[in-house]
Design an enzyme around this catalytic site. Structure first.
Site, mmCIF file in Angstrom:
data_model
loop_
_atom_site.group_PDB
_atom_site.id
_atom_site.type_symbol
_atom_site.label_atom_id
_atom_site.label_comp_id
_atom_site.label_asym_id
_atom_site.label_seq_id
_atom_site.Cartn_x
_atom_site.Cartn_y
_atom_site.Cartn_z
ATOM 1 N N HIS A 1 0.900 -1.158 0.000
ATOM 2 C CA HIS A 1 0.000 0.000 0.000
ATOM 3 C C HIS A 1 0.936 1.204 0.000
ATOM 4 O O HIS A 1 1.479 1.575 1.054
ATOM 5 C CB HIS A 1 -0.888 0.043 1.240
ATOM 6 C CG HIS A 1 -1.642 -1.231 1.503
ATOM 7 N ND1 HIS A 1 -2.814 -1.546 0.861
ATOM 8 C CD2 HIS A 1 -1.391 -2.269 2.337
ATOM 9 C CE1 HIS A 1 -3.252 -2.719 1.289
ATOM 10 N NE2 HIS A 1 -2.404 -3.185 2.185
ATOM 11 N N ASP B 1 3.993 -4.571 2.427
ATOM 12 C CA ASP B 1 2.688 -4.156 2.940
ATOM 13 C C ASP B 1 2.648 -2.705 3.406
ATOM 14 O O ASP B 1 2.523 -1.788 2.597
ATOM 15 C CB ASP B 1 2.277 -5.125 4.061
ATOM 16 C CG ASP B 1 0.844 -4.938 4.540
ATOM 17 O OD1 ASP B 1 0.129 -4.110 3.953
ATOM 18 O OD2 ASP B 1 0.436 -5.601 5.508
ATOM 19 N N HIS C 1 -1.311 -12.326 4.409
ATOM 20 C CA HIS C 1 -1.143 -12.494 5.866
ATOM 21 C C HIS C 1 -1.365 -13.941 6.288
ATOM 22 O O HIS C 1 -0.449 -14.612 6.721
ATOM 23 C CB HIS C 1 -2.021 -11.548 6.701
ATOM 24 C CG HIS C 1 -1.764 -10.108 6.414
ATOM 25 N ND1 HIS C 1 -0.512 -9.549 6.528
ATOM 26 C CD2 HIS C 1 -2.591 -9.109 5.985
ATOM 27 C CE1 HIS C 1 -0.573 -8.269 6.202
ATOM 28 N NE2 HIS C 1 -1.816 -7.968 5.862
HETATM 29 ZN ZN LIG Z 1 -2.364 -4.948 3.227
#
Ligand SMILES: [Zn+2]
Length: 495
Positions: A99, A367, A316
């Site tokens: 992100h 991430d 995850h």
């Molecule tokens: Zn994420």
């Protein structure tokens, strides 16, 4: 109903007015790599996924792809004009979960205490400030930081679609196009993983909660309207958005997409052969809410709607039951571990070894960009296993390197990248061995040294598609990457 304007499942490029962002290599003053561009490198040491670590590897590329790879070639025997790569050369690294805007939070969220959920409030503050121009400037700098770390392809999990209050931009894909342009300017490939995000969470009675505040920028209303916007990106029938960019799609999470709205996302993945990603069981609270609402775990819910499979990546996969592990592994669903973020956000340690043993390929992502360093992500998977199991050697260096390279590229829809082999895209990452961290290593365990002690700061040269993007630690397209980050981030954090 998928919102597919073509009606036959294969949208026509540009059918809804979507343009394709040009690749900017020429704009940056560097010629394109054409069919006849032949380049040669002689790597002091290189990791060849098929043949292990080899000395004196003569690598030749034409038209942006490798055409021959020959180890054990003496320096005296290489053709004139060959570029010498001093150090340890790896294939391009893939950051399978990013992100970009979270990079603005680095350090700022380390003071004080809290949980994932308090961190999320800070993240929403940054999200509320971004506009297409500032998003482009930030993402360009972040992707340049990635290139300096040896990342040649990024999977951008993109859900910041609309303006404040959810108001559409004139081009409702303007934010996504800013990310595609940012990747072009930074010289890296991108899979724009356009993310469906419809609800703010699951209520106590199991019903979806409406989006509120900054979350309004994420929402398209329902799955069909999400799909309609995504078809407007104008991908071709293979999911390509530009020479350096391809389409991926995502169900943000079982919190953010009700099961009845997941089918348009899955259908869009099928229509383009596009990767399908989803956040999965990052937090115990998500599992509990899903069980209360739907009577199954998040993995069970994705299985129920037909979302698991080899083209799917579960990001995850931290809190899994034995049944979840069987479902993920048995369906060959990829798991993307993001261990620096999972540690940073106090998520937990996912059962990487168990799910890989059950059949899932593994990829890696930075991430939230608490740090951007795929070598650290790779070793942390193994180090986390050691802390949990009391056993060493759960994943060897080659398995970790494959997760960072070929498996990462495959789960982003670039199976032709991530290996130094004839036919593969010509991406090379050379790590210096004369740094304090790596000096004195032995050739026999060079890969182990690089994976377990190397850092992003040791990356010296990066070639992407046959073109130099980083040379001697300098980004050739962006120039001063710290200055670009320093200009883009402070305005997003100002009170
Ligand atoms: Zn994420």
């Amino acid at each position: 109903m998928t919102g597919d304007p073509g009606g036959d499942g294969v949208p026509v490029a540009g059918a809804t007015g979507g343009g394709v962002v040009p690749v900017t290599g020429e704009r940056a003053g560097r010629g394109p790599v054409t069919e006849d561009t032949v380049r040669r490198w002689h790597a002091e040491l290189a990791w060849l996924p098929a043949g292990g670590v080899r000395p004196g590897v003569l690598i030749e590329a034409a038209g942006g792809r490798f055409v021959s790879v020959r180890p054990d070639v003496r320096a005296a025997d290489v053709p004139a004009g060959t570029v010498r790569l001093a150090g340890f050369t790896l294939p391009g690294l893939a950051n399978a979960h990013s992100h970009a805007f979270h990079r603005a939070l680095r350090g700022a969220v380390q003071a004080g205490q809290g949980t994932f959920w308090t961190w999320r409030e800070r993240m929403y503050q940054v999200a509320s400030r971004l506009e297409p121009d500032s998003y482009l400037a930030l993402a360009r700098a972040v992707y340049a930081e990635m290139a300096l770390a040896g990342i040649t392809c990024v999977g951008e999990f993109h859900y910041l679609h609309h303006g404040a209050g959810g108001v559409r931009y004139a081009d409702e894909n303007q934010m996504g196009r800013a990310l595609i342009e940012a990747a072009a300017q930074a010289g890296v490939r991108i899979t724009l993983i356009d993310t469906c995000y419809l609800s703010g969470g699951l209520g106590n009675d199991g019903s979806p909660e409406p989006l509120a505040g900054p979350q309004l920028r994420f929402g398209d209303g329902d799955g069909d309207r999400w799909a309609q916007r995504v078809y407007g990106l104008g991908a071709d029938q293979h999911g390509m958005l530009a020479a350096h960019a391809r389409l991926g799609v995502a169900i943000h999470s079982v919190r953010a997409v009700p099961p009845g709205q997941m089918h348009p996302v899955i259908a869009c993945s099928h229509a383009y052969g596009a990767p399908l990603h989803a956040h999965l069981s990052e937090q115990m609270a998500e599992n509990q809410a899903c069980l209360a609402a739907h009577g199954v775990t998040p993995t069970g819910l994705l299985d129920r709607v037909g979302a698991l499979g080899p083209r799917t990546t579960a990001v995850h996969a931290t809190h899994l039951t034995g049944g979840d592990i069987e479902l993920l592994g048995g369906s060959r669903t990829v798991v993307c571990m993001c261990p620096t973020t999972e540690a940073d956000l106090a998520d937990g340690v996912g059962p990487a070894r168990a799910v890989v043993s059950a059949g899932s390929p593994m990829s890696l992502g930075s991430d939230s960009h608490a740090v951007i360093d795929l070598l650290e992500e790779a070793r942390r998977v193994e180090l986390g296993e050691r802390l949990v199991t009391g056993q060493r050697g759960n994943f060897g260096a080659a398995a970790l390197a494959r997760a960072a390279s070929v498996a990462g590229h495959a789960c982003l829809g670039w199976p032709e990248a991530g290996e130094i082999a004839p036919g593969a895209l010509a991406d090379l990452v050379t790590v210096a061995l004369d740094t304090p961290r790596l000096a004195g290593l032995s050739e026999a365990t060079a890969l182990e040294s690089v994976i377990f002690a190397g850092t992003a700061a040791d990356v010296r040269d990066v070639v992407i598609g046959g073109r130099d993007v980083v040379r001697d630690g300098q980004h050739l397209l962006v120039g001063d990457v710290p200055a670009a980050l320093g200009a883009a981030i402070p305005p997003l954090l100002a009170p």
